[in-house]
Design an enzyme around this catalytic site. Structure first.
Site, PDB file in Angstrom:
ATOM      1  CB  ALA A   1      -0.788  -0.001   0.951  1.00 39.65           C
ATOM      2  CB  ALA A   2       2.984   2.595   2.532  1.00 39.42           C
TER       3      ALA A   2
ATOM      4  CB  SER B   1      -1.191  -2.591  -4.868  1.00 38.02           C
ATOM      5  OG  SER B   1      -0.314  -1.954  -5.219  1.00 38.02           O
TER       6      SER B   1
ATOM      7  CB  CYS C   1      -7.355  -5.326   5.413  1.00 35.90           C
ATOM      8  SG  CYS C   1      -6.244  -4.045   6.086  1.00 35.90           S
TER       9      CYS C   1
ATOM     10  CB  VAL D   1      15.946  -3.938  -0.225  1.00 39.77           C
ATOM     11  CG1 VAL D   1      16.835  -3.237  -0.128  1.00 39.77           C
ATOM     12  CG2 VAL D   1      15.201  -3.388  -2.037  1.00 39.77           C
TER      13      VAL D   1
END
Lengths: 457, 457
Positions: A12-13, A42, A46, A84
């Site tokens: 999301a972020a 994405s 939830c 990463v």
């Protein structure tokens, strides 16, 4: 020459930031590379409990935008299954490992977006290689759990450890799948996201659903046989299980950030300013479940891992990266959930939070109904308000009710956001019609009760 | 010696005032006499359509407190079927007629509470003695209509005149009773309580329910035979009917007030101050559907006949009569209704109201869903926002959606009440979970769209 933005974390972020940045800066101005450790971008974490329960049939429904969409629509170079493993702030480069192909790449950046999310809390006893023990944090976790549920032998007895949102939702999901479910909670009751007097209603509803709830019980270990889990050991005896779900909460995923020297706050989340820039580290941004944020009522930093904040914060970071100006206003702790037909909403501070923040307050609980009492389908609804004394300012609110209850917390959230007093709230012009509320809306009934509690006659 | 309060009108406003006054002043200090023209006190007129439809089975369910309760619990001398026919402000007395027993009584007062409610708008053509023509204003109206529906011959074809809340609700109720229903509306479409672009969705839903909707049609007369209605005459031809329901709105019931010289405002409602005192007339109070009140957004007086305001205003009058201090803060025009599963909510100004008040504004319409798109039962939900230009202040909002939609207007009502801008609103911390909202709440989606409309990029 174009600047280069590297995004660490494709949920999301991270992807909200990338999409917003792209909207404001074309590919000639900004190159965007996003690394995602898992298989998906994405998606709605939830939604996992509802996919587990079968309410949602396909995993793909939980994916808002897949990597191809990000590539084609937003011109973002998304690399899934790439983790990463290091950030070098001096050289301005990251090192990523290709989890499937093997090998390592180094990629330079001008701007860095850190959006690694959260990691499940995992006590020592849960560190096992035994099959049948699952977190419910990522879509990959969900896939593994689904596979286990459909496996041979089919699991019959589940233990869910931890009674927060995810634990409660997973307990319900597994009951719906036909498993016998035990929920183990260390505290006096599950759903401690609301005060105990409100949580009690939820506990009863879960028991009504057939969940065996063991409270005040600490887990000490797992029992295993032949590489499969066979139960859990607790300080109140052993419990058999062929499926163990860990719902012990999450903490900010900051291993990489710490190693790179990004600053962490008291909650363990990355410290960011209002524009979502990592405090004191030029050109580096962070958002979502890995950061800490301001609680507007307590004034204290909090860690609230929730998709809605991740999306908002990511968008704000992206607007700023894109050359615009936007700030994140902080949170007030609004949350909603449901257990079968029982709906739960909360906003602001619980009693324990208000105490910790140093407020003097009164709390009231008002029983009402979601519809006019005479209208078919009217069900009980309980509203709790916590108001500062003597000012009357609303500090927190909780709602528990059967159908059409939880989202009414938004009414209280907006009142709280605007620093209304309970006295002002009694005047609010809220929607009235018999299918929706008694002539005195439950929110107004509670506000009146709080006014009385503040100034007893 | 005790003071004497006379209450004219025994419904929400009058009895709320009486009960509050009693709470603060015992019988030795305040004698309370209440006159009510009808058979009932403190009932829910808003519930009548649901009693007509059969959703609510018994008339008694609509009565919150009967005369006996008022007498016994609050020591109020309630006299039903007594119509006050004159107020003498100089002599401080009222004259009341006993509608059943005959005869007239005069009763002195020190304090007067005027709470006569509203009367249905009745054009000349509707003034008839023919059976089968009904208003839906009082519980007595409802009783008469129920009797007609159960009569012999049983009515088959109903015409509802007027497409406001009561007209729309009654059309649905009669369809549920199995009648063939035609709704006649003079304007371009029914449900003009929201803007035409939103009303269109409601119109389609009503047509889907089987209601024959005739718009742009003016009624010119009734057809009758043998003392029974047989149809209506319109400027677009005749329509047969053995039941005609009038839903043409209401106006403040002020005949008595005018005769006594109480001041009326531009809306035709009684003028009152913030404490619900009739302006310039000492010792006389008024509340409910007979008064006009301040619209907090337009700053203009409005007449909003709604049980929730009547209760609030009555309570405030009663607190003041009782020696306390309370003020009514005005309204913002929040209202909700439903037509089958379609829910409608509104707050603040419609476009026409905003124009009339002199605002410059933008409006946006945002389509979303009530739940996460992948969650079972997700249904379309449309949010319209009207925001002042260039300030961005929210002026009005409307919601139309299928299930779990209407009461979300409260979120917007509280934002509007607090004079939030749409920009501020995009930051609101609203409840998120898949069963309740997409990750971007419909309210936030609409706010973002309004921000874009205000400052196009």
């Amino acid at each position: 020459m174009a600047e280069r933005l590297i995004v660490i974390g494709g949920d999301a972020a991270g992807m909200a930031a990338a999409a917003q940045a792209r909207r404001r800066r074309g590919r000639d101005d900004l190159e965007i590379v996003a690394f995602e450790r898992g298989h998906f971008t994405s998606y709605s974490a939830c939604g996992i409990p509802y996919w587990i329960s079968g309410l949602v049939s396909d995993r793909e429904q939980l994916v808002a935008r897949d990597p191809a969409t990000h590539r084609e629509k937003y011109d973002i170079d998304v690399r899934i299954r790439h983790e990463v493993v290091a950030i070098d702030l001096d050289r301005r480069e990251v090192t990523a490992v290709d989890l499937d192909g093997g090998g390592e790449v180094r990629e330079p950046f001008d701007l860095l977006m850190y959006a690694t999310g959260a990691v499940p809390t995992k006590p020592d006893w849960a560190r096992t290689d035994a099959a049948g023990v699952f977190g419910v944090q990522t879509l990959d976790d969900g896939s593994a759990l689904r596979k286990w549920l459909d496996g041979d032998p089919t699991p019959q007895r589940a233990v869910v450890v931890g009674g927060g949102y995810i634990g409660v939702e997973m307990a319900e999901a597994l009951v719906l799948r036909g498993l016998s479910v035990t929920l183990v909670e260390r505290d006096e009751q599950p759903m401690s996201t609301v005060d105990p007097d409100m949580a009690r209603i939820v506990t009863e509803a879960m028991r009504g659903l057939g969940v065996d709830i063991r409270t005040g019980v600490g887990v000490t270990g797992l029992a295993e046989r032949d590489g499969r889990v066979t139960g859990i050991r607790t300080d109140a005896g052993d419990l058999p299980a062929d499926l163990v779900v860990l719902g012990l909460g999450v903490r900010p995923n900051t291993a990489l950030a710490e190693a790179a020297g990004l600053p962490l706050g008291p909650t363990g989340g990355i410290r960011v300013d209002r524009r979502m820039r990592v405090t004191g580290v030029p050109g580096v941004w962070a958002a979502g479940d890995c950061v800490e944020t301001l609680h507007r009522v307590s004034g204290m930093p909090v860690h609230v891992p929730l998709g809605t904040h991740a999306n908002k914060q990511g968008r704000i970071a992206g607007i700023n990266i894109g050359g615009g100006y936007a700030t994140f206003a902080g949170v007030i702790g609004t949350a909603v959930t449901k257990v079968c037909d029982l709906e739960v909403g909360r906003t602001g501070l619980r009693e324990r939070d208000a105490l910790a923040a140093g407020f003097e307050f009164v709390s009231v609980i008002a029983d009402s109904t979601n519809r006019a009492g005479y209208y078919p389908g009217a069900r009980p609804m309980t509203v709790k308000l916590i108001a500062e004394r003597p000012s009357g300012r609303l500090l927190g609110a909780q709602i528990v009710g059967w159908t059409e209850a939880a989202k009414r917390i938004d009414t209280l959230a907006v009142a709280l956001w605007n620093r209304m007093t309970v006295d002002d709230m009694t005047a609010l012009d809220l929607g009235y019609a018999p299918p929706y509320a008694p002539v005195w809306d439950p929110v107004l009934v509670a506000a009146r009760k709080a006014v009385d509690a503040l100034a007893p006659r």
